[in-house]
Design an enzyme around this catalytic site. Structure first.
Site, mmCIF file in Angstrom:
data_model
loop_
_atom_site.group_PDB
_atom_site.id
_atom_site.type_symbol
_atom_site.label_atom_id
_atom_site.label_comp_id
_atom_site.label_asym_id
_atom_site.label_seq_id
_atom_site.Cartn_x
_atom_site.Cartn_y
_atom_site.Cartn_z
ATOM 1 N N THR A 187 0.754 -1.234 0.000
ATOM 2 C CA THR A 187 0.000 0.000 0.000
ATOM 3 C C THR A 187 0.783 1.282 0.000
ATOM 4 O O THR A 187 1.772 1.447 0.694
ATOM 5 C CB THR A 187 -0.938 0.067 1.222
ATOM 6 O OG1 THR A 187 -1.729 -1.077 1.235
ATOM 7 C CG2 THR A 187 -1.799 1.279 1.213
ATOM 8 N N LYS A 241 -8.337 0.089 -1.586
ATOM 9 C CA LYS A 241 -7.982 0.412 -0.209
ATOM 10 C C LYS A 241 -8.522 1.754 0.267
ATOM 11 O O LYS A 241 -8.195 2.208 1.355
ATOM 12 C CB LYS A 241 -6.466 0.386 -0.064
ATOM 13 C CG LYS A 241 -5.869 -0.952 -0.471
ATOM 14 C CD LYS A 241 -4.374 -0.848 -0.575
ATOM 15 C CE LYS A 241 -3.803 -2.025 -1.326
ATOM 16 N NZ LYS A 241 -2.390 -1.832 -1.604
ATOM 17 N N GLY A 292 -8.942 5.738 3.850
ATOM 18 C CA GLY A 292 -8.005 4.813 3.230
ATOM 19 C C GLY A 292 -7.205 4.105 4.300
ATOM 20 O O GLY A 292 -7.025 4.624 5.394
ATOM 21 N N SER A 329 3.810 1.718 2.694
ATOM 22 C CA SER A 329 5.194 1.489 2.275
ATOM 23 C C SER A 329 5.750 2.591 1.391
ATOM 24 O O SER A 329 6.895 2.987 1.518
ATOM 25 C CB SER A 329 5.293 0.167 1.519
ATOM 26 O OG SER A 329 4.794 -0.882 2.298
#
Length: 179
Positions: free
Chosen positions: A9, A41, A53, A132
């Site tokens: 993500t 997401k 989100g 990430s």
């Protein structure tokens, strides 16, 4: 594989020139394998007036979405109050405190990053990112806000594309929502 090996993500939210947009990539990874390319997401909640989100474990995030929506209903759409109350519940509830995720929630007026450690952070510059590739997307969005004429949605899209080229846990299958 432990939950610490679960990576996925990039979520980016921005308010720019009176427009609000949030986007996320679609990659879900486990260790060194991509499990899914087109995960969704982010979502619109509270009759389309709030964007939310997540980054982290999907099942955990869905639980948090549900709890957050309950708080929004309970506090008549007051995003600030709902965010603080969710963070308090998340931190103190025995079940919730084991959840491994982060949330970004936004309305036309507010945006918050909410974590399981009790953090409710409202960014200073109307840009928030998690996951990430979050720092990559945030850096790109900051530069685009300052040095381009792109609108909020375009900044989210370009920033996520940049993050996808840098972060191995981020792909270019994007979902972008606006309010």
């Amino acid at each position: 594989m432990s939950m610490n090996d679960f990576r996925s993500t990039t979520i980016l939210g921005i308010r720019h020139n009176n427009k609000t947009a949030m986007g996320g990539d679609g990659q879900v990874s486990f260790g060194n394998a991509v499990l899914k390319n087109k995960a969704r997401k982010i979502r619109k909640i509270y009759d389309g007036s709030v964007l939310a989100g997540f980054a982290g474990a999907s099942a955990d995030a869905f639980t948090l979405f549900e709890r957050f929506e309950q708080r929004l209903e309970q506090y008549n759409g007051n995003l600030s109050r709902a965010a603080v109350e969710l963070a308090k519940e998340w931190r103190t509830d025995r079940f919730l405190r084991r959840l491994e995720a982060q949330l970004v929630v936004m309305s036309q007026d507010n945006m918050f990053l909410i974590s399981g450690t009790g953090d409710v952070i409202e960014p200073d510059d109307d840009i928030v990112a998690i996951g990430s590739g979050g720092t990559f997307a945030m850096a790109a969005a900051t530069a685009l806000v300052e040095h381009s004429k792109l609108n909020a949605r375009q900044i989210v899209e370009e920033s996520l594309q940049i993050a996808a080229r840098i972060c191995i846990y981020t792909n270019s299958h994007l979902t972008i929502e606006e309010i």
